[in-house]
Design a protein around this motif. Structure first.
Motif, PDB file in Angstrom:
ATOM      1  N   LEU A 124       0.794  -1.230   0.000  1.00 36.65           N
ATOM      2  CA  LEU A 124       0.000   0.000   0.000  1.00 36.65           C
ATOM      3  C   LEU A 124       0.826   1.280   0.000  1.00 36.65           C
ATOM      4  N   GLU A 125       2.082   1.208   0.385  1.00 36.46           N
ATOM      5  CA  GLU A 125       2.900   2.423   0.399  1.00 36.46           C
ATOM      6  C   GLU A 125       3.783   2.555  -0.839  1.00 36.46           C
ATOM      7  N   VAL A 127       3.932  -0.296  -3.944  1.00 32.78           N
ATOM      8  CA  VAL A 127       3.526  -0.946  -5.189  1.00 32.78           C
ATOM      9  C   VAL A 127       2.225  -0.382  -5.749  1.00 32.78           C
ATOM     10  N   LEU A 128       1.186  -0.275  -4.925  1.00 31.64           N
ATOM     11  CA  LEU A 128      -0.078   0.241  -5.450  1.00 31.64           C
ATOM     12  C   LEU A 128       0.043   1.695  -5.903  1.00 31.64           C
ATOM     13  N   PRO A 129       0.630   2.599  -5.106  1.00 30.83           N
ATOM     14  CA  PRO A 129       0.791   3.975  -5.606  1.00 30.83           C
ATOM     15  C   PRO A 129       1.609   4.063  -6.891  1.00 30.83           C
ATOM     16  N   GLN A 130       2.704   3.300  -6.972  1.00 32.55           N
ATOM     17  CA  GLN A 130       3.529   3.315  -8.186  1.00 32.55           C
ATOM     18  C   GLN A 130       2.725   2.857  -9.395  1.00 32.55           C
ATOM     19  N   PRO A 140      -7.593   4.082  -4.289  1.00 26.17           N
ATOM     20  CA  PRO A 140      -8.833   4.217  -3.524  1.00 26.17           C
ATOM     21  C   PRO A 140      -8.561   4.814  -2.142  1.00 26.17           C
ATOM     22  N   ALA A 141      -9.366   5.798  -1.746  1.00 22.24           N
ATOM     23  CA  ALA A 141      -9.147   6.496  -0.479  1.00 22.24           C
ATOM     24  C   ALA A 141      -9.125   5.535   0.704  1.00 22.24           C
ATOM     25  N   VAL A 142      -9.925   4.484   0.624  1.00 22.39           N
ATOM     26  CA  VAL A 142     -10.021   3.541   1.733  1.00 22.39           C
ATOM     27  C   VAL A 142      -8.725   2.754   1.922  1.00 22.39           C
ATOM     28  N   LEU A 143      -7.849   2.770   0.912  1.00 19.71           N
ATOM     29  CA  LEU A 143      -6.565   2.060   0.999  1.00 19.71           C
ATOM     30  C   LEU A 143      -5.415   3.003   1.322  1.00 19.71           C
ATOM     31  N   ARG A 144      -5.721   4.221   1.726  1.00 22.05           N
ATOM     32  CA  ARG A 144      -4.677   5.166   2.125  1.00 22.05           C
ATOM     33  C   ARG A 144      -4.489   5.181   3.641  1.00 22.05           C
ATOM     34  N   ALA A 292      12.437  13.363  -2.762  1.00 18.21           N
ATOM     35  CA  ALA A 292      13.271  12.663  -3.744  1.00 18.21           C
ATOM     36  C   ALA A 292      12.966  11.175  -3.791  1.00 18.21           C
ATOM     37  N   ALA A 293      12.622  10.604  -2.641  1.00 15.57           N
ATOM     38  CA  ALA A 293      12.405   9.157  -2.558  1.00 15.57           C
ATOM     39  C   ALA A 293      10.932   8.800  -2.499  1.00 15.57           C
ATOM     40  N   ASP A 294      10.043   9.763  -2.712  1.00 11.09           N
ATOM     41  CA  ASP A 294       8.608   9.518  -2.620  1.00 11.09           C
ATOM     42  C   ASP A 294       8.189   8.415  -3.581  1.00 11.09           C
ATOM     43  N   GLY A 295       7.419   7.468  -3.067  1.00 12.92           N
ATOM     44  CA  GLY A 295       6.969   6.351  -3.892  1.00 12.92           C
ATOM     45  C   GLY A 295       7.948   5.209  -3.977  1.00 12.92           C
ATOM     46  N   GLY A 296       9.104   5.337  -3.293  1.00 15.50           N
ATOM     47  CA  GLY A 296      10.081   4.258  -3.286  1.00 15.50           C
ATOM     48  C   GLY A 296      11.136   4.410  -4.358  1.00 15.50           C
ATOM     49  N   ARG A 297      12.348   4.013  -4.043  1.00 14.17           N
ATOM     50  CA  ARG A 297      13.454   4.055  -4.988  1.00 14.17           C
ATOM     51  C   ARG A 297      14.281   2.782  -4.858  1.00 14.17           C
TER      52      ARG A 297
END
Length: 304
Positions: A124-125, A127-130, A140-144, A292-297
């Protein structure tokens, strides 16, 4: 749409529906990987919706998604059981998210308090956002807002004075909670059921289930007057060493990290937890690294 997630970390009893989920995504191993860890595409979107008021499962779902940028490798098939044949009639991630929304409505979750549960932070932090960003979709808001099953289990073990048990993998978590494993590991639907059964057990023993509110955390961090200067890095390789992490942080920060500013966090059993803390000595520097690292690197270590 589902109702607002539970607002307080200690108010698990206020949650009407627990959304227990697991994703599988394209992957590979070895030096000549066809898919790196920051390139994975969701190929199975699975969930179990547990009605806490009625004490039973309201809905479950398993939706295969056809990848568009990465292949299904032999390693991926061996790990997940998913092959090109499995995905020949699969829809898109957008189709899966739409079906998930229909399942929530069909479960009676509209206007009710919901909270997601995942095994670790990656689903949720990262893979899904990427994946949503790549396809122009909205998470989906419910998964935030969600509970990290791994962290909740480890906190529960500490609270009851159990410090030697390993509770990192889903199987280890089920073992320490005395929940019998069913199905196949790395089958998204089976793992979703195991997340649900483990969550049930934590609820029975009144363990603290502390939600992570991703939107609220980010807004607070970047708000005027924020003085936070340390970041917690999660999802790190267990065999990572400090010098490798320091080099990675300095790459994205663009300058040296102060000596003594970085700590690798060990679990209660004294083994690597996959987390680290870095103190940048100023909010501006911490905010710079977070952006810089938002969303994973991708972090390369151990010679790979």
């Amino acid at each position: 749409a589902a109702g607002p997630p539970t607002p307080l970390a200690s108010d698990a009893e206020q949650v009407d529906f627990w959304i227990c989920l697991d994703f599988e995504w394209t992957c590979d191993e070895g030096e000549n990987r066809q898919v790196h860890s920051d390139e994975g595409e969701i190929i199975e979107f699975a969930y179990v919706i547990y009605d806490a008021r009625l004490g039973k499962v309201a809905k479950d779902g398993q939706h295969y998604c056809k990848p568009t940028r990465t292949p299904i490798t032999r390693f991926c098939t061996e790990l997940t059981g998913i092959s090109d044949e499995t995905l020949k009639d699969a829809g898109s991630l957008g189709d899966a998210i739409a079906a998930f929304g229909c399942a929530l409505a069909g479960a009676g979750a509209a206007g009710r308090r919901c909270c997601a549960v995942a095994h670790g932070s990656a689903d949720l932090e990262l893979v899904l956002p990427q994946n949503c960003k790549a396809h122009g979709l909205k998470v989906p808001a419910v998964l935030r807002r969600y509970v990290d099953l791994r962290a909740a289990t480890q906190s529960y073990l500490a609270a009851i004075g159990t410090f030697t048990a390993r509770a990192s993998s889903l199987k280890q978590i089920c073992d320490v909670l005395r929940v019998e494993m069913i199905g196949e590991e790395h089958c998204g639907l089976d793992d979703s059921w195991m997340v649900m059964l483990a969550t049930q057990q934590l609820l029975k023993v009144h363990a603290e289930l502390r939600p992570i509110d991703l939107e609220a955390e980010q807004q607070e961090f970047f708000s005027d007057g924020s003085t936070d200067q340390a970041l917690c890095l999660d999802g790190l390789p267990y065999h990572l060493v400090g010098s490798e992490l320091r080099a990675w942080v300095e790459k994205y920060l663009g300058r040296p990290v102060p000596e003594g500013a970085l700590w690798l966090v060990l679990g209660m059993d004294g083994k690597p937890s996959g987390r680290a803390v870095v103190d940048l000595e100023s909010h501006a520097a911490a905010a710079e690294l977070l952006r810089a690292a938002d969303g994973g690197r991708l972090l390369v270590c151990g010679g790979y």
